[in-house]
Scaffold this motif. Sequence first.
Motif, PDB file in Angstrom:
ATOM      1  N   GLU A   1       0.800  -1.025   0.239  1.00 50.36           N
ATOM      2  CA  GLU A   1       0.101  -0.091   0.150  1.00 50.36           C
ATOM      3  C   GLU A   1       0.523   1.294   0.506  1.00 50.36           C
ATOM      4  N   GLU A   2       2.001   1.178   0.160  1.00 46.37           N
ATOM      5  CA  GLU A   2       2.919   2.321   0.264  1.00 46.37           C
ATOM      6  C   GLU A   2       3.955   2.220  -1.045  1.00 46.37           C
ATOM      7  N   ALA A   3       4.770   1.500  -1.052  1.00 44.32           N
ATOM      8  CA  ALA A   3       5.404   1.237  -2.292  1.00 44.32           C
ATOM      9  C   ALA A   3       4.731  -0.488  -3.464  1.00 44.32           C
ATOM     10  N   MET A   4       5.189  -0.471  -4.470  1.00 43.30           N
ATOM     11  CA  MET A   4       4.963  -1.618  -4.634  1.00 43.30           C
ATOM     12  C   MET A   4       6.584  -1.242  -5.861  1.00 43.30           C
ATOM     13  N   TYR A   5       6.728  -2.704  -6.852  1.00 45.42           N
ATOM     14  CA  TYR A   5       8.225  -2.539  -7.609  1.00 45.42           C
ATOM     15  C   TYR A   5       7.825  -3.991  -8.099  1.00 45.42           C
ATOM     16  N   PRO A   6       7.031  -3.602  -9.376  1.00 47.90           N
ATOM     17  CA  PRO A   6       7.095  -4.808 -10.459  1.00 47.90           C
ATOM     18  C   PRO A   6       7.865  -4.241 -10.476  1.00 47.90           C
ATOM     19  N   THR A   7       9.316  -5.807 -11.595  1.00 46.34           N
ATOM     20  CA  THR A   7      10.682  -5.977 -12.039  1.00 46.34           C
ATOM     21  C   THR A   7      10.408  -6.859 -13.280  1.00 46.34           C
ATOM     22  N   ALA A   8      11.251  -6.493 -14.196  1.00 52.45           N
ATOM     23  CA  ALA A   8      11.220  -6.764 -15.468  1.00 52.45           C
ATOM     24  C   ALA A   8      13.069  -7.379 -16.192  1.00 52.45           C
ATOM     25  N   GLU A   9      13.533  -8.165 -16.190  1.00 56.14           N
ATOM     26  CA  GLU A   9      14.520  -8.646 -16.883  1.00 56.14           C
ATOM     27  C   GLU A   9      14.407  -9.035 -18.425  1.00 56.14           C
ATOM     28  N   VAL A  10      13.129  -9.235 -18.783  1.00 57.59           N
ATOM     29  CA  VAL A  10      13.293 -10.072 -19.703  1.00 57.59           C
ATOM     30  C   VAL A  10      11.752  -8.985 -20.861  1.00 57.59           C
ATOM     31  N   ASP A  11      12.079  -9.510 -22.171  1.00 53.11           N
ATOM     32  CA  ASP A  11      11.279  -8.555 -23.089  1.00 53.11           C
ATOM     33  C   ASP A  11      10.339  -8.913 -23.459  1.00 53.11           C
ATOM     34  N   ALA A  12       9.666  -8.887 -24.932  1.00 53.94           N
ATOM     35  CA  ALA A  12       8.038  -9.177 -24.995  1.00 53.94           C
ATOM     36  C   ALA A  12       8.191 -10.588 -25.138  1.00 53.94           C
ATOM     37  N   ARG A  13       9.415 -11.200 -26.459  1.00 54.04           N
ATOM     38  CA  ARG A  13      10.102 -12.661 -26.448  1.00 54.04           C
ATOM     39  C   ARG A  13       9.650 -13.394 -25.432  1.00 54.04           C
ATOM     40  N   GLY A  14      10.295 -12.688 -24.042  1.00 58.09           N
ATOM     41  CA  GLY A  14      10.723 -14.093 -22.616  1.00 58.09           C
ATOM     42  C   GLY A  14      12.736 -13.275 -23.090  1.00 58.09           C
ATOM     43  N   VAL A  15      13.229 -13.046 -23.572  1.00 60.82           N
ATOM     44  CA  VAL A  15      14.202 -13.468 -23.764  1.00 60.82           C
ATOM     45  C   VAL A  15      14.995 -11.888 -23.007  1.00 60.82           C
ATOM     46  N   PRO A  16      15.897 -12.219 -22.477  1.00 53.05           N
ATOM     47  CA  PRO A  16      17.006 -11.302 -21.506  1.00 53.05           C
ATOM     48  C   PRO A  16      17.075  -9.964 -21.975  1.00 53.05           C
ATOM     49  N   LEU A  17      16.738  -9.443 -21.325  1.00 53.15           N
ATOM     50  CA  LEU A  17      17.204  -7.453 -21.271  1.00 53.15           C
ATOM     51  C   LEU A  17      18.717  -8.026 -21.797  1.00 53.15           C
ATOM     52  N   ASN A  18      19.207  -6.748 -23.075  1.00 52.25           N
ATOM     53  CA  ASN A  18      20.759  -6.236 -22.789  1.00 52.25           C
ATOM     54  C   ASN A  18      21.446  -5.038 -23.724  1.00 52.25           C
ATOM     55  N   GLY A  19      21.931  -4.745 -23.359  1.00 56.37           N
ATOM     56  CA  GLY A  19      22.055  -3.444 -23.735  1.00 56.37           C
ATOM     57  C   GLY A  19      22.939  -3.102 -25.518  1.00 56.37           C
ATOM     58  N   SER A  20      23.126  -4.565 -25.780  1.00 61.21           N
ATOM     59  CA  SER A  20      23.481  -4.402 -27.159  1.00 61.21           C
ATOM     60  C   SER A  20      22.056  -4.900 -28.443  1.00 61.21           C
ATOM     61  N   GLN A  21      20.584  -3.988 -27.422  1.00 65.41           N
ATOM     62  CA  GLN A  21      19.790  -4.751 -28.462  1.00 65.41           C
ATOM     63  C   GLN A  21      18.941  -3.026 -27.946  1.00 65.41           C
ATOM     64  N   ARG A  22      18.498  -2.816 -28.686  1.00 65.73           N
ATOM     65  CA  ARG A  22      17.209  -1.604 -27.822  1.00 65.73           C
ATOM     66  C   ARG A  22      15.753  -1.912 -28.019  1.00 65.73           C
ATOM     67  N   TYR A  23      15.083  -1.010 -27.413  1.00 67.81           N
ATOM     68  CA  TYR A  23      13.983  -1.202 -26.627  1.00 67.81           C
ATOM     69  C   TYR A  23      12.934  -0.259 -26.624  1.00 67.81           C
ATOM     70  N   GLU A  24      12.151  -0.836 -26.070  1.00 69.83           N
ATOM     71  CA  GLU A  24      10.520   0.017 -26.282  1.00 69.83           C
ATOM     72  C   GLU A  24       9.897  -0.157 -25.269  1.00 69.83           C
ATOM     73  N   LEU A  25       9.411   0.691 -24.177  1.00 66.73           N
ATOM     74  CA  LEU A  25       8.184   0.441 -23.175  1.00 66.73           C
ATOM     75  C   LEU A  25       7.077   1.525 -23.409  1.00 66.73           C
ATOM     76  N   ARG A  26       5.724   1.344 -24.032  1.00 68.20           N
ATOM     77  CA  ARG A  26       4.758   2.010 -24.340  1.00 68.20           C
ATOM     78  C   ARG A  26       4.137   2.152 -23.412  1.00 68.20           C
ATOM     79  N   PHE A  27       3.344   2.834 -22.269  1.00 66.20           N
ATOM     80  CA  PHE A  27       2.013   2.872 -21.617  1.00 66.20           C
ATOM     81  C   PHE A  27       1.023   3.631 -23.021  1.00 66.20           C
ATOM     82  N   ALA A  28      -0.484   3.190 -23.483  1.00 67.98           N
ATOM     83  CA  ALA A  28      -0.830   3.965 -24.570  1.00 67.98           C
ATOM     84  C   ALA A  28      -1.947   4.540 -23.683  1.00 67.98           C
ATOM     85  N   PRO A  29      -2.569   5.804 -24.373  1.00 64.82           N
ATOM     86  CA  PRO A  29      -3.720   6.241 -23.788  1.00 64.82           C
ATOM     87  C   PRO A  29      -4.209   6.309 -23.309  1.00 64.82           C
ATOM     88  N   GLY A  30      -4.337   6.476 -21.663  1.00 65.25           N
ATOM     89  CA  GLY A  30      -5.319   6.533 -20.955  1.00 65.25           C
ATOM     90  C   GLY A  30      -4.576   5.117 -20.465  1.00 65.25           C
TER      91      GLY A  30
END
Length: 421
Positions: A296-325
């Motif tokens: 209720e004070e704070a939540m910490y959702p964490t992501a280690e993989v992309d949409a394909r389930g592949v681990p995130l890596n700085g050799s790639q480019r990614y986008e996290l987009r929150f749609a309108p509303g």
Amino acid sequence: MNSKTDQIAHGCDDVVIQTLPLFEMMRMRAATTARRHPTLGFAAADPKSNARWVNQFTHTHRRLGPEDKEVVSPNNDTVYSNAWLDLSEGPVVIETPDMGDRYWTLGLLDAWTNPFAYVGRRTTGNRPQRTLVHGPGWHGVVPADITLTVAAPGNDVWVIGRHLVEDDGEDAARVRKSQSAMRLVRLDGADAAMRVDTWIDGRDAGIPTADLYLRIVSAALRRNPPLPGERLAWPPAAAGLAPSLTTVYERLRANNQPHDLGGGWAIPVMVKNNWGDDYLTRARIARNFIGALGIEEAMYPTAEVDARGVPLNGSQRYELRFAPGKGLKVDAFWSLTMYRRSDCLFVANAIDRYSIGDRTPGLHHDADGGLAIRLQAEDPGPGVNWLPAPKGESFYVVLRLYQPHADHLALTFDYPPIQPL
């Protein structure tokens, strides 16, 4: 191994799981209390002594950066105020000044890691306050000027404070002034500071020996008994304790058991104010995320993989987009923080940006009202919300949601996956 030995081992495993939070909290007490009081001096002349000051605030006055390596997965939003309360000699009053409109919180954890009470913006507001905290044996008269009375379940309480900081200059100075006005006093107004023997070297985060574990937990139990309804078979069989300590500590470190949120997101900590009878999760959090406050004070959702389930890596480019509303819903603020996977620390970068959020200067929304954040090592150019990633290295990101809305708390919010470009 015969059946009797199996039973002893299994029983010891259960007792370690149940009592490990108590041991780890005592280790944190030793690690986070001060050797020196501003006016009363050192708690002991011998630098090797385990004597420390309790009922005393210590503060950090700047946000952490990549040069800070003591704490893993640190936040880049707040500075901290820390205190351990010893209620064995009577109540302690927490005095806090007017905090303006700033987000701040003091989370109170008992010796079993239950975040049982809060003082701060969400619960008690930002006005000047005097909070009386007492242990289970106190039945005195509460003075008229006390704004909140908190009954602690035991005599040891960890107070973990967070103060939102907008910059490392003028706003940090304002927070420092507020922190300096925070005091821990007795009912008569006297400084509540006490010297105590913390029993242990808090710098040693390894698996404890059986003798040390028995001694620390036994001493802590006398001050902090299990909550009503929790039965504990203590002390355990000495023959099985040493192997159980190794087994349980290693298992808790390896088994993460996060709550899956979908889209590659998971949340490692889910508690409101009490772990109840979920002793295994309580032990896992004490081992891996000790000091966690309630959702209720704070939540910490964490992501280690992309949409394909592949681990995130700085050799790639990614986008996290929150749609309108479909943006994050919080009553305080939110941020997204980048960490290098290898050491769980901030990523040094050319723009000195380690997190991005709703308070980031120049945050750009799309024409349709959506919000896109680019996660990559190279500068994507002007007009793009960029959170720098480590070049060629694995990373993960943590969303911090302060005072999250009901759909986050109910785990019904649809977190968008991180899309590779």
